[in-house]
Enzyme design. Structure first.
Site, mmCIF file in Angstrom:
data_model
loop_
_atom_site.group_PDB
_atom_site.id
_atom_site.type_symbol
_atom_site.label_atom_id
_atom_site.label_comp_id
_atom_site.label_asym_id
_atom_site.label_seq_id
_atom_site.Cartn_x
_atom_site.Cartn_y
_atom_site.Cartn_z
ATOM 1 N N GLU A 258 -2.179 4.482 2.617
ATOM 2 C CA GLU A 258 -2.900 3.217 2.773
ATOM 3 C C GLU A 258 -4.303 3.605 3.225
ATOM 4 O O GLU A 258 -4.505 4.043 4.346
ATOM 5 C CB GLU A 258 -2.192 2.325 3.787
ATOM 6 C CG GLU A 258 -2.787 0.933 3.899
ATOM 7 C CD GLU A 258 -3.730 0.824 5.069
ATOM 8 O OE1 GLU A 258 -4.965 0.822 4.827
ATOM 9 O OE2 GLU A 258 -3.259 0.755 6.208
ATOM 10 N N CYS A 297 -8.947 -1.938 8.135
ATOM 11 C CA CYS A 297 -8.845 -1.554 6.729
ATOM 12 C C CYS A 297 -8.844 -2.764 5.817
ATOM 13 O O CYS A 297 -9.098 -2.631 4.619
ATOM 14 C CB CYS A 297 -7.587 -0.720 6.504
ATOM 15 S SG CYS A 297 -6.070 -1.550 7.017
#
Length: 678
Positions: A258, A297
């Site tokens: 990720e 993120c």
């Protein structure tokens, strides 16, 4: 204040920092806060500790037992979260930020605990999909099962979410039955260490189920096997380096990434200034720029608005950013704290300079801004910085450069197709949001941008009060994205658990499949019930235990009485000529629900007993019409048992209705709640 000495928990022992230890700083003051790391960790012993102790202990537990363990862990952390809050202020996080990281991480454990109890069996094998019939008679079948990997999961986490980042990986890993070795980023590892200490001190985890590395992993990745998994969160460059490890490639070690991404938010063409959607758009962007000082993120990096509304967006967003107090995260008035370190501050400024070559900074001067309650020159503070790119089609770097901090760029689009094109130029992201009240806009964006984004978040005046926000990945849904975002998926409920399990296709007779999955498969051996199954407690019932009842003749009077009593006078039941013209019926037929009612009357035990409630039917199918004069028979078989509470469990019964010729006329699964045996 004495320096923090962050220990690793390796092979059952806490190991103090040693050779190769690195320092980390207080984000607010810029001073060294402590040290972490030890190059002398015995990584082979750690792997063995996980594989030989943690793995077998976890695999001996059922999914439900592991789910109960997760719930208890979440409850224990909840009781001690103030200590985590107090420590986390040193990372630059505000009280609001703690809600995302610490409370969010604990909530994620609760969700996986619930998913495990509700969606997974009280057993050791997860059945994936339906049974596939691979022979004419049904005596050779296929199915997919999932069982835990017999290795260890190595979790490499980023600095921005030291608690949530760990728990969102740990929840599905432990639920799968796989031990974990957690390695957080050094900058905030001290918060993760406290969370790990709390979980270990709770006594809820089997020995070897959880270990912790402060600092580097050494050559641990070079010692992994096909039974191990690596889950990484961080930069695309680091992910590429790890993913390219020859040993990981050679051994086909599972690698889930990720990564950073250039997430976008699109203001719909209908969301003009003055509409609820316009105000919502500005609010969402402001929140994503300032929460965790933009170190998320999922934060919005590219703000995409209709060209005509760009000036209004800049004006409204700048006004809101100007009212955002920056300073000591412990202060109640502070709305944005510091970045995690001065090193991160320098990195953000470097990336902002790259963006500034293609866009004009329209808000936020890093050389002139106010910091409350702290020394802005020493701490890792920056103001929110808003840029405007006048020509996003010619620009390159704004579509491939992420300043991992409070930095976003506004750009205009000509039409919705152009907006989608701009959003997709990010090369794959974790999330893109669309603020619109027009469902047609939402559909067009979903079709045009879905392939480039792991999550599409739509919001408007109807959902805004209950929505979770652009930047909040939820444990029920997958978190990940294609391309630059890493190509992986985390969480997603049971989907996330599957990352740590092996899906295996099995083939064999119904008896074999029933034994493997602990779930009766039609065609498998039946066990004659020693007494009516409704008189037997949950624990006494055996998988495959069967009751046969019938026959009962269906009469025309039954059909007409049922029609009159229920009001269901559909022509197929009442009009012989009309029914005969229907290609599905030979003439007047019995109601399907009449058959179900008669079946219940044939197998129900009327007296008080262990059956507490009928909670529903699954998979009901009517397979052959029944006419007056036909006889009905019923077979009731215990298919599966699942413990639900301390007082009762769910019994899933396979029910088959046949006529006098042995032909199936209906089939379904009956669900009852049954008291445990005395």
């Amino acid at each position: 204040m004495s320096l923090l000495e962050i220990k690793s928990y390796a092979a059952g022992q806490w190991v103090a920092p040693g050779t190769g230890a690195r320092s980390f700083e207080n984000a607010v003051t810029g001073e060294v806060l402590g040290h972490a790391g030890n190059d002398a960790l015995d990584v082979e012993a750690m792997l063995a500790f996980a594989r030989d102790k943690g793995g077998p202990a976890l695999r001996a537990m059922t999914f439900h037992q592991r789910a109960k363990m997760l719930k208890a862990l979440a409850q224990y952390l909840s009781q001690h979260k103030q200590a985590l809050y107090d420590l986390s202020f040193n990372t630059g996080a505000t009280a609001r930020d703690h809600g995302l990281d610490i409370d969010g991480g604990i909530a994620t454990l609760f969700v996986f605990a619930s998913k495990g109890r509700r969606e997974m069996p009280d057993g050791h094998v997860y059945l994936d999909g339906d049974v596939e019939q691979m022979s004419r008679s049904g005596q050779f079948l296929g199915h997919h099962i999932c069982t835990p990997l017999q290795g260890v999961a190595v979790h490499i986490n980023a600095f921005n979410f030291p608690v949530w980042g760990m728990l969102e990986k740990l929840g599905p890993t432990l639920l799968a039955g796989v031990p974990a070795i957690v390695k957080p980023a050094t900058a905030t590892c001290y918060v993760t260490e406290l969370a790990v200490r709390l979980m270990l001190e709770s006594g809820l985890l089997p020995e070897g189920a959880l270990q912790f590395v402060a600092g580097g992993l050494g050559d641990m990745l070079d010692r992994l096997t096909c039974q191990d998994a690596v889950s990484f969160t961080g930069s695309a460059d680091t992910a590429l380096k790890l993913r390219s490890n020859p040993h990981l490639l050679r051994e086909s070690v599972r690698f889930v990434a990720e990564q950073d991404s250039l997430n976008a938010s699109i203001l719909g063409p209908d969301a003009e200034p003055g509409t609820p959607e316009f105000d919502l758009f500005v609010k969402e962007v402001h929140r994503e720029m300032t929460v965790k000082a933009g170190q998320k993120c999922t934060a919005i990096r590219r703000i995409i608005a209709p060209e005509a509304h760009v000036p209004a967006v800049i004006e409204a967003l700048s006004a809101r950013l100007a009212k955002t107090p920056i300073g000591d995260p412990r202060a109640e008035a502070t709305r944005m704290g510091a970045l995690v370190s001065n090193g991160q501050k320098r990195d953000v400024l470097e990336k902002a300079a790259v963006i500034g070559a293609e866009a004009e900074r329209v808000f936020g001067d890093p050389d002139a801004f106010e910091v409350h309650g702290a020394d802005g020159a020493k701490g890792a503070f920056l103001p929110p910085m808003l840029f405007h790119c006048a020509d996003p089609d010619k620009a390159e770097r704004i579509h491939d450069t992420e300043a991992f901090g409070p930095v976003s760029t506004v750009m205009g689009y000509r039409d919705l197709g152009h907006a989608v094109q701009i959003a997709n130029r990010g090369g794959g992201s974790l999330v893109a949001s669309v603020i619109t009240h027009d469902p047609a806009v939402a559909r067009e964006v979903a079709l045009g941008a879905g392939a480039f984004h792991g999550r599409l978040y739509f919001n408007d005046r109807n959902s805004m009060k209950e929505s979770t926000g652009h930047g909040s990945p939820m444990p029920h849904l997958v978190h990940g994205g294609p391309g630059r975002a890493g190509g992986g998926e985390e969480m997603g409920g049971v989907r996330g658990v599957m990352h740590y399990m092996q899906r295996t296709s099995i083939q064999g007779s119904p008896d074999m499949l029933s034994a493997i999955g602990n779930r009766w498969v039609p065609g498998a051996a039946e066990v004659e019930a020693p007494a009516h199954p409704f008189t037997r407690g949950f624990d006494d019932l055996a998988i495959g235990e069967t009751l046969h009842a019938g026959p009962r003749e269906i009469t025309l009077a039954d059909i007409e009485h049922f029609a009159e009593f229920t009001g269901d006078t559909f022509y197929a039941h009442m009009d012989e000529e009309a029914a005969a013209r229907n290609p599905f019926f030979p003439g007047r037929v019995a109601h399907g629900y009449l058959l179900l009612s008669f079946a219940a009357g044939m197998f129900v035990e009327p007296n008080e007993g262990p059956v507490l409630a009928n909670t529903g039917l699954d998979g009901l199918r009517f397979m052959k019409p029944v006419v007056a004069g036909d006889a009905l028979n019923v077979r009731l078989t215990v298919k599966q048992k699942t413990r639900r509470t301390d007082d009762y469990g769910e019994v899933r019964w396979h029910v088959t209705l046949t006529n006098q010729d042995g032909e199936k006329v209906a089939e379904y699964e009956l669900l009852t709640m049954n008291a445990y045996s005395a």
